[in-house]
Design an enzyme around this catalytic site. Structure first.
Site, short mmCIF file in Angstrom:
data_model
loop_
_atom_site.label_atom_id
_atom_site.label_comp_id
_atom_site.label_asym_id
_atom_site.label_seq_id
_atom_site.Cartn_x
_atom_site.Cartn_y
_atom_site.Cartn_z
N GLY A 4 0.83 -1.21 0.00
CA GLY A 4 0.00 0.00 0.00
C GLY A 4 0.86 1.25 0.00
O GLY A 4 0.54 2.24 0.67
N ALA A 5 1.95 1.21 -0.79
CA ALA A 5 2.92 2.31 -0.77
C ALA A 5 2.57 3.41 -1.76
O ALA A 5 3.39 4.28 -2.02
CB ALA A 5 4.32 1.76 -1.07
N GLY B 99 -1.26 7.84 1.06
CA GLY B 99 -1.38 8.04 2.50
C GLY B 99 -0.16 7.64 3.30
O GLY B 99 0.99 8.03 3.01
N GLY C 128 1.35 4.71 3.77
CA GLY C 128 2.33 3.81 3.15
C GLY C 128 3.30 4.58 2.27
O GLY C 128 4.51 4.31 2.28
N SER D 65 -5.39 -0.72 13.92
CA SER D 65 -6.13 0.53 14.15
C SER D 65 -6.73 0.50 15.54
O SER D 65 -7.23 -0.54 15.98
CB SER D 65 -7.25 0.66 13.11
OG SER D 65 -8.13 1.69 13.50
N TYR E 290 -14.63 -3.17 8.92
CA TYR E 290 -13.28 -2.63 9.01
C TYR E 290 -12.67 -2.91 10.39
O TYR E 290 -11.55 -3.42 10.49
CB TYR E 290 -13.31 -1.13 8.73
CG TYR E 290 -11.98 -0.45 8.93
CD1 TYR E 290 -10.94 -0.62 8.01
CD2 TYR E 290 -11.74 0.36 10.04
CE1 TYR E 290 -9.71 0.00 8.19
CE2 TYR E 290 -10.51 0.98 10.23
CZ TYR E 290 -9.50 0.80 9.30
OH TYR E 290 -8.27 1.40 9.49
N1 LIG Z 1 -5.76 6.97 8.21
C1 LIG Z 1 -6.14 6.56 9.43
O1 LIG Z 1 -6.79 7.30 10.20
C2 LIG Z 1 -5.79 5.18 9.89
C3 LIG Z 1 -5.97 4.88 11.25
C4 LIG Z 1 -5.68 3.59 11.70
C5 LIG Z 1 -5.19 2.66 10.81
N2 LIG Z 1 -5.01 2.98 9.48
C6 LIG Z 1 -4.47 1.95 8.59
O2 LIG Z 1 -3.38 2.48 7.89
C7 LIG Z 1 -3.19 1.76 6.66
C8 LIG Z 1 -2.97 2.74 5.53
O3 LIG Z 1 -4.18 3.47 5.32
P1 LIG Z 1 -4.22 4.99 4.83
O4 LIG Z 1 -4.99 5.74 5.85
O5 LIG Z 1 -2.88 5.46 4.43
O6 LIG Z 1 -5.19 4.83 3.56
P2 LIG Z 1 -4.93 5.02 1.98
O7 LIG Z 1 -4.37 6.36 1.71
O8 LIG Z 1 -6.22 4.67 1.34
O9 LIG Z 1 -3.82 3.92 1.64
C9 LIG Z 1 -4.14 2.57 1.54
C10 LIG Z 1 -3.16 1.87 0.64
O10 LIG Z 1 -3.56 0.48 0.55
C11 LIG Z 1 -3.66 0.13 -0.84
N3 LIG Z 1 -4.63 -0.92 -1.13
C12 LIG Z 1 -5.97 -0.89 -1.01
N4 LIG Z 1 -6.50 -2.03 -1.48
C13 LIG Z 1 -5.48 -2.80 -1.91
C14 LIG Z 1 -5.38 -4.08 -2.52
N5 LIG Z 1 -6.48 -4.79 -2.87
N6 LIG Z 1 -4.17 -4.55 -2.83
C15 LIG Z 1 -3.05 -3.84 -2.55
N7 LIG Z 1 -3.06 -2.62 -2.01
C16 LIG Z 1 -4.28 -2.10 -1.69
C17 LIG Z 1 -4.09 1.42 -1.52
O11 LIG Z 1 -3.85 1.34 -2.92
P3 LIG Z 1 -4.80 2.16 -3.94
O12 LIG Z 1 -4.33 3.58 -3.85
O13 LIG Z 1 -4.56 1.52 -5.26
O14 LIG Z 1 -6.19 2.01 -3.46
C18 LIG Z 1 -3.18 2.41 -0.80
O15 LIG Z 1 -1.88 2.38 -1.34
C19 LIG Z 1 -4.43 0.89 6.51
O16 LIG Z 1 -4.11 -0.44 6.89
C20 LIG Z 1 -5.42 1.48 7.50
O17 LIG Z 1 -6.33 0.52 7.98
C21 LIG Z 1 -5.29 4.22 9.02
#
Ligand SMILES: NC(=O)c1ccc[n+]([C@@H]2O[C@H](COP(=O)([O-])OP(=O)(O)OC[C@H]3O[C@@H](n4cnc5c(N)ncnc54)[C@H](OP(=O)(O)O)[C@@H]3O)[C@@H](O)[C@H]2O)c1
Length: 326
Positions: free
Chosen positions: A12-13, A16, A18, A145, A184
């Site tokens: 997920g790099a 956001g 990643g 999370s 989720y």
């Molecule tokens: N932001 C928060 O408040 C928060 C809080 C707690 C935990 N988290 C966790 O942090 C992690 C990163 O989330 P983020 O907030 O940075 O969200 P994000 O910006 O949506 O990033 C998510 C990443 O995961 C990738 N992804 C989604 N579906 C996928 C798949 N089928 N195969 C491979 N990659 C996939 C996305 O790729 P695409 O761009 O192609 O969709 C994107 O690169 C997640 O595990 C989330 O649960 C986030």
């Protein structure tokens, strides 16, 4: 700057946390960062963005966690590139990729409910395939999370019972009953149970569960209703949350904290610990009471092997002699 003698895979790099974590790891020196995600165009854009910052291009890997075939191909590709010496020895994996699915339930190509399929089953299978490729000492970070914890941020949508088969293959009635948020938080509880079980089964690894804390401005809520997205983006709402004692993190703060679990080797001598980003800091803290249920975690592991077709392996499969360890 140190030569890049070790590989870290960041899933997920492309967006956001990643993307930020990968950029920080690449800038830290000493690490070849393999950017893994599902969309080749976004992967190229992420590699270009990091290259603009640090002057070096990161290698990329196509990995769609919603497809068992894609995950297996990605595992084979990793093995080939490590064996050929194209990548330096593998020392770390950051399981960051994840999604929230609001609105009607969706399924992966293999028929699994999408949130549980990607966040837990996809991450589980990819990690299993990568395990034999590690050179000790190696670290695995599993991004969780605080919403998994009903006594913490999970008050709004406490997780469901952890029954991997029911979660992966819900009937249409279940699908209608369950909110995207509950799916989720349940998948995030599964992530922590998996992290702790990985630490128990593989004492040669250093496993860290990591909660980035509430971090707006990523793509996570992209499928939430426009009203919710608008509220989360509102400066006024953020101020009110701050006054209510709810600390919102920045993408830079939480992404860098995630990266520190690898390049700063925070807690490498321990395994099975849970860390949280608080502002720019990284603090160790306990996860939910249920997340420490070892019997539940062992059952989830066995059921996940069955669902993803993993052949059970001896507990310690990290290869210390795979390469001349760097
Ligand atoms: N932001 C928060 O408040 C928060 C809080 C707690 C935990 N988290 C966790 O942090 C992690 C990163 O989330 P983020 O907030 O940075 O969200 P994000 O910006 O949506 O990033 C998510 C990443 O995961 C990738 N992804 C989604 N579906 C996928 C798949 N089928 N195969 C491979 N990659 C996939 C996305 O790729 P695409 O761009 O192609 O969709 C994107 O690169 C997640 O595990 C989330 O649960 C986030």
């Amino acid at each position: 700057m140190a030569a890049e003698t070790r590989t870290v895979i960041v899933t997920g790099a492309t967006s956001g946390l990643g993307l930020r974590c990968a950029g920080t790891l690449a800038a830290s020196g000493g690490w070849t960062v393999l950017l893994a995600a599902r969309d080749p165009a976004k992967l190229a854009a992420a590699a270009e963005r990091i290259e603009m910052d640090i002057g070096r291009r990161c290698p990329t890997l196509k990995l769609d966690l919603a497809s068992l075939t894609s995950i297996r191909k990605a595992g084979e590709e990793c093995a080939r590139r490590l064996d050929s010496g194209e990548l330096p020895p593998l020392r770390a994996l950051v399981n960051n990729a994840g999604l929230q699915v609001h609105g009607p339930m969706q399924r992966t190509g293999d028929g699994f409910e999408l949130t549980f399929g990607v966040n837990h089953l996809g991450t589980f299978l990819f990690t299993q395939l990568v395990l034999p490729l590690f050179v000790s000492p190696a670290r695995v970070v599993v991004v969780t999370s605080g919403t998994h914890d009903p006594a913490d941020d999970g008050r709004i949508a406490p997780p469901l019972a952890i029954d991997a088969t029911a979660l992966a293959l819900p009937g249409e009635d279940d699908a209608r009953r369950l909110s995207g948020m509950k799916r989720y938080t349940t998948s995030k509880l599964a992530n922590i149970l998996f992290a702790y079980e990985l630490a128990r089964r593989h004492p040669e690894l250093s496993v860290a569960a990591f909660d980035p804390g509430p971090t707006p401005d990523t793509g996570l809520v992209r499928t939430a209703p426009a009203l919710v997205r608008g509220l989360l983006a509102s400066t006024m709402v953020r101020r009110v949350l701050g006054l209510a004692g709810i600390q919102l993190n920045t993408v830079a703060g939480s992404g860098d904290a995630m990266a520190r679990l690898v390049f700063d080797e925070v807690g490498w001598s321990a395994s099975g610990r849970h860390y949280q980003a608080k502002g720019g800091r990284l603090v160790e803290r306990r996860s939910s009471a249920l997340s420490y249920d070892a019997a539940l975690a062992a059952k989830l592991w066995g059921d996940s092997e069955g669902l993803t077709g993993v052949v059970p392996q001896p507990t310690s499969s990290v290869g210390p002699d795979r390469h001349d360890a760097a």
